[in-house]
Design a protein around this motif. Sequence first.
Motif, short mmCIF file in Angstrom:
data_model
loop_
_atom_site.label_atom_id
_atom_site.label_comp_id
_atom_site.label_asym_id
_atom_site.label_seq_id
_atom_site.Cartn_x
_atom_site.Cartn_y
_atom_site.Cartn_z
N GLN A 325 0.82 -1.21 0.00
CA GLN A 325 0.00 0.00 0.00
C GLN A 325 0.85 1.26 0.00
O GLN A 325 0.55 2.23 -0.68
CB GLN A 325 -0.90 0.01 1.23
CG GLN A 325 -2.27 -0.52 0.93
CD GLN A 325 -3.14 -0.46 2.15
OE1 GLN A 325 -3.11 0.52 2.91
NE2 GLN A 325 -3.91 -1.50 2.35
N ALA A 326 1.92 1.21 0.78
CA ALA A 326 2.80 2.39 0.85
C ALA A 326 3.45 2.65 -0.50
O ALA A 326 3.63 3.79 -0.91
CB ALA A 326 3.86 2.18 1.93
N ARG A 331 1.13 7.65 -8.23
CA ARG A 331 1.44 7.03 -9.50
C ARG A 331 2.95 7.08 -9.77
O ARG A 331 3.55 6.10 -10.23
CB ARG A 331 0.73 7.80 -10.61
CG ARG A 331 0.23 6.91 -11.70
CD ARG A 331 -1.01 7.53 -12.25
NE ARG A 331 -0.70 8.19 -13.50
CZ ARG A 331 -1.40 7.97 -14.60
NH1 ARG A 331 -2.37 7.09 -14.59
NH2 ARG A 331 -1.12 8.62 -15.70
N ALA A 332 3.58 8.21 -9.46
CA ALA A 332 5.00 8.36 -9.73
C ALA A 332 5.83 7.44 -8.83
O ALA A 332 6.81 6.84 -9.28
CB ALA A 332 5.42 9.81 -9.52
N PHE A 333 5.41 7.32 -7.58
CA PHE A 333 6.14 6.46 -6.65
C PHE A 333 6.04 5.00 -7.11
O PHE A 333 7.03 4.27 -7.16
CB PHE A 333 5.55 6.61 -5.25
CG PHE A 333 6.48 6.25 -4.13
CD1 PHE A 333 7.41 7.17 -3.65
CD2 PHE A 333 6.44 4.99 -3.54
CE1 PHE A 333 8.28 6.84 -2.61
CE2 PHE A 333 7.30 4.65 -2.50
CZ PHE A 333 8.22 5.58 -2.04
N ALA A 351 11.65 -2.74 -2.89
CA ALA A 351 10.64 -2.24 -1.94
C ALA A 351 11.32 -1.73 -0.67
O ALA A 351 10.97 -0.67 -0.15
CB ALA A 351 9.64 -3.35 -1.59
N ALA A 352 12.30 -2.49 -0.18
CA ALA A 352 12.99 -2.10 1.05
C ALA A 352 13.68 -0.75 0.87
O ALA A 352 13.64 0.11 1.76
CB ALA A 352 13.99 -3.17 1.46
N TRP A 353 14.31 -0.54 -0.28
CA TRP A 353 14.99 0.74 -0.51
C TRP A 353 14.00 1.89 -0.67
O TRP A 353 14.20 2.98 -0.15
CB TRP A 353 15.91 0.64 -1.74
CG TRP A 353 17.20 -0.02 -1.39
CD1 TRP A 353 17.48 -1.37 -1.48
CD2 TRP A 353 18.38 0.58 -0.84
NE1 TRP A 353 18.75 -1.61 -1.03
CE2 TRP A 353 19.33 -0.44 -0.63
CE3 TRP A 353 18.71 1.90 -0.50
CZ2 TRP A 353 20.59 -0.19 -0.10
CZ3 TRP A 353 19.98 2.16 0.03
CH2 TRP A 353 20.91 1.11 0.22
N MET A 354 12.90 1.64 -1.40
CA MET A 354 11.91 2.70 -1.61
C MET A 354 11.30 3.16 -0.29
O MET A 354 11.11 4.35 -0.05
CB MET A 354 10.77 2.18 -2.51
CG MET A 354 11.15 1.90 -3.94
SD MET A 354 11.73 3.34 -4.81
CE MET A 354 10.26 4.35 -4.91
N GLU A 357 15.48 4.07 2.68
CA GLU A 357 16.35 5.22 2.42
C GLU A 357 15.74 6.25 1.47
O GLU A 357 15.90 7.44 1.67
CB GLU A 357 17.70 4.73 1.86
CG GLU A 357 18.54 4.01 2.90
CD GLU A 357 18.61 4.76 4.22
OE1 GLU A 357 19.25 5.83 4.26
OE2 GLU A 357 17.99 4.30 5.19
N VAL A 358 15.04 5.77 0.43
CA VAL A 358 14.48 6.73 -0.53
C VAL A 358 13.43 7.61 0.15
O VAL A 358 13.47 8.84 0.07
CB VAL A 358 13.89 6.01 -1.77
CG1 VAL A 358 13.18 6.99 -2.68
CG2 VAL A 358 14.99 5.26 -2.52
N SER A 359 12.50 6.99 0.88
CA SER A 359 11.45 7.77 1.55
C SER A 359 12.05 8.70 2.59
O SER A 359 11.62 9.85 2.73
CB SER A 359 10.45 6.84 2.24
OG SER A 359 9.76 6.09 1.29
N ARG A 360 13.05 8.20 3.32
CA ARG A 360 13.67 9.03 4.35
C ARG A 360 14.30 10.27 3.71
O ARG A 360 14.15 11.39 4.18
CB ARG A 360 14.73 8.21 5.09
CG ARG A 360 15.11 8.75 6.46
CD ARG A 360 16.22 7.93 7.12
NE ARG A 360 17.37 7.69 6.26
CZ ARG A 360 18.22 8.61 5.85
NH1 ARG A 360 18.07 9.87 6.22
NH2 ARG A 360 19.22 8.31 5.04
#
Length: 486
Positions: A325-326, A331-333, A351-354, A357-360
């Motif tokens: 869900q996250a 759409r871009a994410f 998924a773990a990176w998105m 670290e990416v979200s952070r």
Amino acid sequence: MHPGYEAVIGLEVHVQLRTRSKMFCACRNAVGAAPNSQTCPVCLGLPGALPTLNAEAVRMALALGLAVEAQIQPQSTFYRKQYFYPDLPKGYQITQGPVALVEWGHLDIPGDPRVRGTEGPVRIRLERAHLEEDAGKSHHDLDGKASHVDLNRAGVPLLEIVGAPDLRSAQEASDYLKALHRLVVALDICDGNMEEGSFRCDANVSLRKKGDPAFGTRAEVKNLNSFRFVRQALEFELERQAERLEQGLPVLQETRGWDAVAGETRGQRTKEAAMDYRYFPEPDLPPLTVNAAEIEAVRAALPELPEQQIRRWREAYGLGPDEAQALAQSRAFAAYFDTLARLSGSGRGAAAWMLGEVSRTLNELSLGIEAFPLAPDALAGLVRLVEARTLAFGTAKDQVFPALLAGEGTADAIVARRGLAQVSDRKAIEALVATVLQAHPGPLAQIRAGKEGLKGFLVGQILKAGGGRLDAKLVNEVLAQVLVKD
Ligand code: ADP
Ligand code: MG
Ligand code: ZN
């Protein structure tokens, strides 16, 4: 809330459609222009001006209707809803009724196990979605000396989505709103900007005794413009209503406002003071008719929907519901994630990176994924190294990722230049394990005496001795073998 009660909640959501022009005239539908510069005789309500329905708005409403598997009404009609307000120049709002273009669809959300008693999704029905026009905006000077009216928003297309009273907790209401938000953004019919009011919600809420088939009297909390406000306002309102019922007081049918600063809802007007809108059929617009070919054309152009993406990711990559869900947040994410998963060859790793670290980083820099400085192929190079166990995750996160962001070249080049490659050489790890065990005879003896918990301490020491570059999985394996052997 008192356990003897059940919450009954239904949301009315106003979705501003991102059409090029307004609902009934050719004026531009865009924010930010000089006040009253985007107006014409139609949206100013000048005598004799005639409305023409915007076909793009109809197409967008159909897209939403098809996405929620609703009944599309081949013929729907327009009404005038009359009221007087400075930002409503015509003196009425054109809205749909009694038949709406879209009726009876549904949306699945994660059920709230605390109130449902079981885990698993629940189906929330949508009563209808109808087209209508927005009003203008009033600005009041802080000194109270003047008010200003900007009619650029007058006549902007809205889709009002009326949900059935199927929600049973504040959490479910917030989940439903999020699912609907994901959907309209994915369909590209709304920019989803809640702060600017492109996606806003009124929440109807009542309580009933558990097991009672009849609904209680509802209050309507107006204009909630964030997911958090919806949850907080509903939690407050459910508590307030429960206390009244416990004291033997009635819940009034009324409109309430949410005061975010005080954290409470406040009564605005009761049913007795409710307005009579004197609805009547709009004489200047013919009924809206849509045929099967038009519906099928919209269906054929639908993108992959968030719920479909979530299902696909869960099946293909074994992701959990919350992770999936996250990832579908926009759409871009979702598109970035799909590309990263494909290029790195690892959906789980991507998924773990998105979500890590990416979200952070995006939060830290207050950026959307559209403005993320790393292209998916650059990040994929890093994810691949970690997945192939050429690079320890900790080193990837703490050293290579920041270097990538700083533009120091590809992940491969950074790892080579800095000598960061993970040590996966069994002999080298065995030697380090032996050295560390010799240095910690105490913990070793305690582990042998049954204190299994100390293994973690030893692993930590070994990883540290290896400068954070050891393959942690291999370290655990080697240590386990050594402990068995002795
Ligand atoms: P109105 O047009 O007066 O707002 P509707 O019948 O169209 O009334 O209902 C509006 C919303 O109120 C819908 O979202 C519906 O789900 C919700 N609703 C209706 N009855 C209740 C109730 N007893 N408790 C909570 N929500 C309710
Ligand atoms: Mg209402
Ligand atoms: Zn206009």
